[in-house]
Design an enzyme around this catalytic site. Structure first.
Site, PDB file in Angstrom:
ATOM      1  N   ASN A   8       0.870  -1.175   0.000  1.00 59.06           N
ATOM      2  CA  ASN A   8       0.000   0.000   0.000  1.00 59.06           C
ATOM      3  C   ASN A   8       0.907   1.227   0.000  1.00 59.06           C
ATOM      4  O   ASN A   8       1.447   1.604   1.034  1.00 59.06           O
ATOM      5  CB  ASN A   8      -0.906  -0.012   1.246  1.00 59.06           C
ATOM      6  CG  ASN A   8      -1.774   1.235   1.327  1.00 59.06           C
ATOM      7  OD1 ASN A   8      -1.853   2.004   0.371  1.00 59.06           O
ATOM      8  ND2 ASN A   8      -2.416   1.445   2.463  1.00 59.06           N
ATOM      9  N   LYS A  10       0.080   4.264  -0.511  1.00 58.91           N
ATOM     10  CA  LYS A  10      -0.596   5.491  -0.052  1.00 58.91           C
ATOM     11  C   LYS A  10      -0.281   6.643  -1.011  1.00 58.91           C
ATOM     12  O   LYS A  10      -0.192   6.431  -2.211  1.00 58.91           O
ATOM     13  CB  LYS A  10      -0.203   5.802   1.400  1.00 58.91           C
ATOM     14  CG  LYS A  10      -0.329   4.563   2.297  1.00 58.91           C
ATOM     15  CD  LYS A  10      -0.164   4.831   3.740  1.00 58.91           C
ATOM     16  CE  LYS A  10      -0.294   3.534   4.507  1.00 58.91           C
ATOM     17  NZ  LYS A  10      -0.309   3.695   5.935  1.00 58.91           N
ATOM     18  N   HIS A  89      -9.926   1.588   4.334  1.00 59.06           N
ATOM     19  CA  HIS A  89      -8.650   1.707   5.045  1.00 59.06           C
ATOM     20  C   HIS A  89      -8.833   2.692   6.212  1.00 59.06           C
ATOM     21  O   HIS A  89      -9.575   3.664   6.097  1.00 59.06           O
ATOM     22  CB  HIS A  89      -7.558   2.205   4.082  1.00 59.06           C
ATOM     23  CG  HIS A  89      -6.203   2.138   4.698  1.00 59.06           C
ATOM     24  ND1 HIS A  89      -5.733   3.115   5.540  1.00 59.06           N
ATOM     25  CD2 HIS A  89      -5.228   1.190   4.630  1.00 59.06           C
ATOM     26  CE1 HIS A  89      -4.518   2.776   5.954  1.00 59.06           C
ATOM     27  NE2 HIS A  89      -4.189   1.616   5.416  1.00 59.06           N
ATOM     28  N   GLU A 159      -6.294  -4.781  10.201  1.00 62.68           N
ATOM     29  CA  GLU A 159      -5.267  -3.765  10.459  1.00 62.68           C
ATOM     30  C   GLU A 159      -5.610  -2.997  11.736  1.00 62.68           C
ATOM     31  O   GLU A 159      -6.322  -1.971  11.682  1.00 62.68           O
ATOM     32  CB  GLU A 159      -5.190  -2.782   9.292  1.00 62.68           C
ATOM     33  CG  GLU A 159      -4.819  -3.426   7.976  1.00 62.68           C
ATOM     34  CD  GLU A 159      -4.128  -2.423   7.047  1.00 62.68           C
ATOM     35  OE1 GLU A 159      -2.998  -2.680   6.666  1.00 62.68           O
ATOM     36  OE2 GLU A 159      -4.727  -1.386   6.758  1.00 62.68           O
ATOM     37  N   SER A 210       2.598  -2.398  10.527  1.00 66.67           N
ATOM     38  CA  SER A 210       4.041  -2.459  10.805  1.00 66.67           C
ATOM     39  C   SER A 210       4.689  -3.793  10.436  1.00 66.67           C
ATOM     40  O   SER A 210       5.582  -4.270  11.141  1.00 66.67           O
ATOM     41  CB  SER A 210       4.314  -2.116  12.266  1.00 66.67           C
ATOM     42  OG  SER A 210       3.874  -0.812  12.541  1.00 66.67           O
ATOM     43  N   GLY A 231       2.458  -1.255   4.381  1.00 68.23           N
ATOM     44  CA  GLY A 231       2.519   0.177   4.072  1.00 68.23           C
ATOM     45  C   GLY A 231       3.959   0.664   3.992  1.00 68.23           C
ATOM     46  O   GLY A 231       4.628   0.515   2.967  1.00 68.23           O
ATOM     47  N   GLY A 232       4.457   1.225   5.076  1.00 66.81           N
ATOM     48  CA  GLY A 232       5.785   1.843   5.103  1.00 66.81           C
ATOM     49  C   GLY A 232       6.889   0.989   4.499  1.00 66.81           C
ATOM     50  O   GLY A 232       7.710   1.479   3.713  1.00 66.81           O
TER      51      GLY A 232
HETATM   52  C1  PEP Z   1      -1.349   0.305   6.086  1.00 68.83           C
HETATM   53  O1  PEP Z   1      -1.524   1.498   6.344  1.00 68.83           O
HETATM   54  O2  PEP Z   1      -2.124  -0.326   5.344  1.00 68.83           O
HETATM   55  C2  PEP Z   1      -0.193  -0.365   6.665  1.00 68.83           C
HETATM   56  C3  PEP Z   1      -0.215  -1.659   6.765  1.00 68.83           C
HETATM   57  O3  PEP Z   1       0.828   0.474   7.054  1.00 68.83           O
HETATM   58  P1  PEP Z   1       2.188   0.065   7.796  1.00 68.83           P
HETATM   59  O4  PEP Z   1       2.685  -1.220   7.197  1.00 68.83           O
HETATM   60  O5  PEP Z   1       3.111   1.211   7.494  1.00 68.83           O
HETATM   61  O6  PEP Z   1       1.870  -0.065   9.239  1.00 68.83           O
END
Ligand code: PEP
Length: 247
Positions: A8, A10, A89, A159, A210, A231-232
């Site tokens: 993702n 974003k 989300h 999530e 995370s 995500g990150g």
């Molecule tokens: C997300 O926002 O969908 C996500 C999983 O972010 P992160 O992996 O950065 O926590």
């Protein structure tokens, strides 16, 4: 077992960086998807034409077509070869006041076009502290999937909001514990099976929050976890590849 790993991005990267990324993603036996910003999708469609990577959008309009300035329909996403689309989300729920009812409409739009919705659900820290996690998830699932016929075509991403890296202040971004993930995924699968005996058990449940190279192996080897939404750690191809290769 084959897992589903979806990046993702974003509102990050650029078209140039995204195309570089695509070139460098390593081959894997797992299903890989990339949820890119709308403006990248057309170029990404061409770049992914000969790759085993599926394209995903990050959101969709809750209406089929018409005077809805700024929106992008499921039909438009289908033309861009989107296999998946995120819905509900937590950032959409928190910053854009998205409700379970909106999410339900979006899921129906996507399924009508043959796009697999990735329904994101998760509790806030305050709800977890009050031991309301299961109640919150149960409500989100029931409302988002109300009247949805092909629920086996939906993918769930659990999530927990408090585990998403961008909602955490400290430097050390913490995912949920393995015990928490196992317990909650079992619960979600149970709810889905109760909603539809034949179809509910086929639904894949991903974990997000995370996920990074240092914890992906232990999280993804849980039998209750069918994949991850990242995500990150999906913004750098080196860490995304490390996650893909950890399982
Ligand atoms: C997300 O926002 O969908 C996500 C999983 O972010 P992160 O992996 O950065 O926590």
């Amino acid at each position: 077992m084959r897992k589903i790993i979806i990046a993702n991005w974003k509102m990050n990267l650029s078209i140039t960086k995204s195309l570089e990324f695509v070139k460098k993603v390593k081959k894997t036996k797992h299903m890989v998807g990339i949820a890119a910003p709308y403006t990248f999708l057309c170029e990404m469609k061409k770049a992914l034409a000969h790759k085993k990577i599926q394209l995903a959008a990050q959101d969709v309009a809750r209406f089929a077509e018409g005077a809805y300035t700024g929106e992008v329909s499921a039909k438009m996403l289908k033309k861009l070869n989107c296999t998946y689309c995120l819905v509900g989300h937590s950032e959409r729920r928190v910053y854009f006041a998205e409700t379970d009812e909106n999410v339900n409409e979006k899921i129906k739009q996507l399924l009508a076009q043959g796009i697999k919705p990735v329904l994101c659900i998760g509790e806030k820290a305050s709800e977890r502290n009050k031991k309301l996690t299961k109640k919150v998830l149960n409500k989100q699932l029931k409302k988002a999937l109300q009247g949805v016929k092909n629920i086996d075509k939906v993918i769930i991403a659990y999530e927990p909001i408090w585990a998403i890296s961008t909602f955490q202040k400290g430097k050390q971004k913490k995912s949920a514990s393995l015990d928490d993930i196992m317990e909650v995924h079992k619960y979600i699968k149970n709810v889905l099976e109760k909603m539809s005996k034949s179809k509910g058990s086929k639904i894949k449940v991903l974990y997000g929050g995370s996920v990074k190279p240092s914890n992906s192996q232990e999280i993804l080897s849980l039998k209750e976890v069918d994949g991850a939404l990242v995500g990150g750690a999906s913004l750098k191809v080196s860490s995304f590849n490390a996650i893909l290769q950890s399982i």
